[in-house]
Design an enzyme around this catalytic site. Structure first.
Site, PDB file in Angstrom:
ATOM      1  CB  THR A  15      34.709  32.142  47.410  1.00 49.65           C
ATOM      2  OG1 THR A  15      33.639  32.353  48.329  1.00 49.65           O
ATOM      3  CG2 THR A  15      34.422  30.904  46.567  1.00 49.65           C
ATOM      4  CG  ASP A  16      38.475  36.271  46.831  1.00 45.02           C
ATOM      5  OD1 ASP A  16      37.412  36.336  46.170  1.00 45.02           O
ATOM      6  OD2 ASP A  16      39.594  36.346  46.292  1.00 45.02           O
ATOM      7  CG  MET A  17      35.716  40.039  50.709  1.00 46.11           C
ATOM      8  SD  MET A  17      34.874  41.155  51.808  1.00 46.11           S
ATOM      9  CE  MET A  17      33.947  42.269  50.883  1.00 46.11           C
ATOM     10  CB  VAL A  20      37.784  34.481  42.795  1.00 42.30           C
ATOM     11  CG1 VAL A  20      38.921  33.640  42.255  1.00 42.30           C
ATOM     12  CG2 VAL A  20      37.088  35.244  41.675  1.00 42.30           C
TER      13      VAL A  20
END
Length: 141
Positions: A15-17, A20
């Site tokens: 996931t990203d910041m 997601v």
């Protein structure tokens, strides 16, 4: 047509910041699904590569519809979209537990010789693989 469903456990590092799944990770999931699909046909990538060929991606398309987040349960559905004896195109859907399609996509491949990356006819050089693709496109598995 034959569709293989491969469960995916969404890992935190994917996931990203925003929490997601990072967009490029879907390509990894497509590869996981494609490998499972090929194994479902009775073949194995490493055994195929021992015959002196590779199957590089020559084109990819991805459509992002809904976010997938850490902790979500997802499944990659994989099938043969098109096949002409030389080129094969796989279709994919990443489906959430509630049935929503989060991501759809397609990868196009050719089989090439390991030493020079020249295309190889699957139809002529791998007739069992050729027949499996044709069968997968017709079957309801």
């Amino acid at each position: 047509m034959k569709v293989v469903e491969t469960p995916i456990q969404v890992r935190y590092q994917e996931t990203d910041m925003m929490g997601v799944v990072y967009h490029a990770n879907y390509l990894v999931w497509f590869e996981i699904g494609r490998t499972a699909f090929i194994e479902g046909l009775g073949f194995n990538y490493s055994e195929i590569e021992k015959k002196g060929v590779f199957s590089p991606v020559v084109d990819v398309a991805v459509s992002y519809k809904k976010p997938v987040r850490y902790g979500d349960e997802a499944t990659v559905r994989t099938w043969v979209e098109t096949y002409d004896g030389l080129r094969v195109s796989y279709g994919y859907e990443v489906v959430l537990a509630n049935g929503d399609i989060a991501v759809s996509g397609e990868t196009k491949h050719v089989i090439v010789k390991k030493e020079n990356f020249r295309p190889v006819s699957i139809r002529r050089n791998f007739p069992d693989w050729h027949e499996a693709y044709l069968s997968a496109m017709e079957s309801g598995s």
